[in-house]
Motif scaffolding. Structure first.
Motif, PDB file in Angstrom:
ATOM      1  N   ALA A   1       0.827  -1.206   0.000  1.00 30.59           N
ATOM      2  CA  ALA A   1       0.000   0.000   0.000  1.00 30.59           C
ATOM      3  C   ALA A   1       0.865   1.260   0.000  1.00 30.59           C
ATOM      4  N   LEU A   2       2.175   1.091   0.103  1.00 33.18           N
ATOM      5  CA  LEU A   2       3.080   2.243   0.128  1.00 33.18           C
ATOM      6  C   LEU A   2       3.176   2.896  -1.251  1.00 33.18           C
ATOM      7  N   GLN A   3       3.470   4.190  -1.251  1.00 32.17           N
ATOM      8  CA  GLN A   3       3.646   4.944  -2.493  1.00 32.17           C
ATOM      9  C   GLN A   3       4.998   4.573  -3.117  1.00 32.17           C
ATOM     10  N   PRO A   4       4.999   4.052  -4.346  1.00 28.55           N
ATOM     11  CA  PRO A   4       6.281   3.735  -4.990  1.00 28.55           C
ATOM     12  C   PRO A   4       7.033   5.014  -5.358  1.00 28.55           C
ATOM     13  N   ARG A   5       8.355   4.922  -5.303  1.00 24.86           N
ATOM     14  CA  ARG A   5       9.207   6.067  -5.644  1.00 24.86           C
ATOM     15  C   ARG A   5      10.488   5.516  -6.256  1.00 24.86           C
ATOM     16  N   PHE A   6      10.980   6.212  -7.288  1.00 25.76           N
ATOM     17  CA  PHE A   6      12.220   5.818  -7.945  1.00 25.76           C
ATOM     18  C   PHE A   6      13.313   6.820  -7.587  1.00 25.76           C
ATOM     19  N   ASP A   7      14.338   6.342  -6.884  1.00 29.90           N
ATOM     20  CA  ASP A   7      15.480   7.160  -6.516  1.00 29.90           C
ATOM     21  C   ASP A   7      16.698   6.723  -7.314  1.00 29.90           C
ATOM     22  N   VAL A   8      17.629   7.650  -7.477  1.00 30.03           N
ATOM     23  CA  VAL A   8      18.903   7.346  -8.119  1.00 30.03           C
ATOM     24  C   VAL A   8      20.023   7.835  -7.203  1.00 30.03           C
ATOM     25  N   PHE A   9      21.006   6.982  -6.987  1.00 31.00           N
ATOM     26  CA  PHE A   9      22.228   7.381  -6.303  1.00 31.00           C
ATOM     27  C   PHE A   9      23.300   7.517  -7.372  1.00 31.00           C
ATOM     28  N   ALA A  10      23.857   8.719  -7.505  1.00 35.64           N
ATOM     29  CA  ALA A  10      24.935   8.988  -8.450  1.00 35.64           C
ATOM     30  C   ALA A  10      26.209   9.199  -7.634  1.00 35.64           C
ATOM     31  N   ILE A  11      27.106   8.221  -7.697  1.00 35.91           N
ATOM     32  CA  ILE A  11      28.308   8.234  -6.867  1.00 35.91           C
ATOM     33  C   ILE A  11      29.527   8.385  -7.767  1.00 35.91           C
ATOM     34  N   THR A  12      30.344   9.373  -7.448  1.00 35.21           N
ATOM     35  CA  THR A  12      31.590   9.596  -8.174  1.00 35.21           C
ATOM     36  C   THR A  12      32.745   9.284  -7.229  1.00 35.21           C
ATOM     37  N   VAL A  13      33.705   8.491  -7.719  1.00 38.56           N
ATOM     38  CA  VAL A  13      34.850   8.086  -6.890  1.00 38.56           C
ATOM     39  C   VAL A  13      36.153   8.524  -7.562  1.00 38.56           C
ATOM     40  N   LYS A  14      37.190   8.659  -6.749  1.00 43.62           N
ATOM     41  CA  LYS A  14      38.522   8.969  -7.278  1.00 43.62           C
ATOM     42  C   LYS A  14      39.037   7.784  -8.071  1.00 43.62           C
ATOM     43  N   LYS A  15      39.702   8.075  -9.160  1.00 44.86           N
ATOM     44  CA  LYS A  15      40.266   7.013  -9.989  1.00 44.86           C
ATOM     45  C   LYS A  15      41.542   6.480  -9.353  1.00 44.86           C
ATOM     46  N   GLY A  16      41.633   5.153  -9.299  1.00 40.31           N
ATOM     47  CA  GLY A  16      42.855   4.512  -8.868  1.00 40.31           C
ATOM     48  C   GLY A  16      43.164   4.593  -7.385  1.00 40.31           C
ATOM     49  N   GLU A  17      42.212   4.942  -6.565  1.00 36.11           N
ATOM     50  CA  GLU A  17      42.481   5.056  -5.132  1.00 36.11           C
ATOM     51  C   GLU A  17      41.554   4.157  -4.327  1.00 36.11           C
TER      52      GLU A  17
END
Length: 127
Positions: free
Chosen positions: A89-105
Motif C-alpha cells: 500500500a506504500l507509495q512507490p518512488r524511484f530514486d537514483v544514487f549517483a556516486i563519483t569516486v577517485k580514480k585509482g584510489e
C-alpha cells in the motif's frame, strides 16, 4: 579496483545511506525478466526502488546520465514485477544514487548525490 567491485561498494554506500534515513532494506539486486533493481527499501510512506550508478571522476558523463529513458523503463517494469510478487500500500518512488569516486584510489567517494523521486511513470501503458 574493477568495475564490479566499485559498483558493489557503491550499492553498499547507498544502502547505508537509506538505512540512515530510516529506511528498511527489503531487497538487494532484485531480478525480473526485464532487469534488475539495485535496492528496494521502505519507510512508513514510501516503497523506494533505487538505482545506484558509480563512476570514476574521469568517466565520460555523470553517473546520473547513465539512467537513460530506456533504463527507467526497465526499472519500472521490474518494479511492477516486484509489486506483483509483494503487494504494498506504500507509495512507490524511484530514486537514483549517483556516486563519483577517485580514480585509482580504491573506493574513495568524491561525491554522493541522492536524487529522490528522480523520475516518474506517466502511465501504466508507458511501461
Amino acid at each position: 579496483m574493477d568495475k564490479k567491485t566499485t559498483g558493489r561498494l557503491g550499492e553498499e554506500l547507498a544502502a547505508r545511506r537509506l538505512r540512515e534515513e530510516g529506511m528498511e532494506i527489503l531487497a538487494r539486486n532484485y531480478h525480473s525478466r526485464w532487469g534488475e533493481i539495485d535496492i528496494i527499501a521502505a519507510d512508513d510512506a514510501f516503497l523506494v526502488f533505487a538505482e545506484v550508478k558509480t563512476r570514476a571522476e574521469d568517466a565520460l558523463g555523470s553517473p546520473a546520465e547513465a539512467v537513460t529513458p530506456q533504463k527507467q523503463k526497465k526499472l519500472c517494469r521490474t518494479a511492477v514485477a516486484y509489486l506483483m510478487e509483494h503487494p504494498s500500500a506504500l507509495q512507490p518512488r524511484f530514486d537514483v544514487f549517483a556516486i563519483t569516486v577517485k580514480k585509482g584510489e580504491g573506493f574513495a567517494p568524491v561525491s554522493v548525490l541522492h536524487l529522490i523521486n528522480a523520475f516518474e511513470v506517466d502511465s501504466y501503458e508507458s511501461i
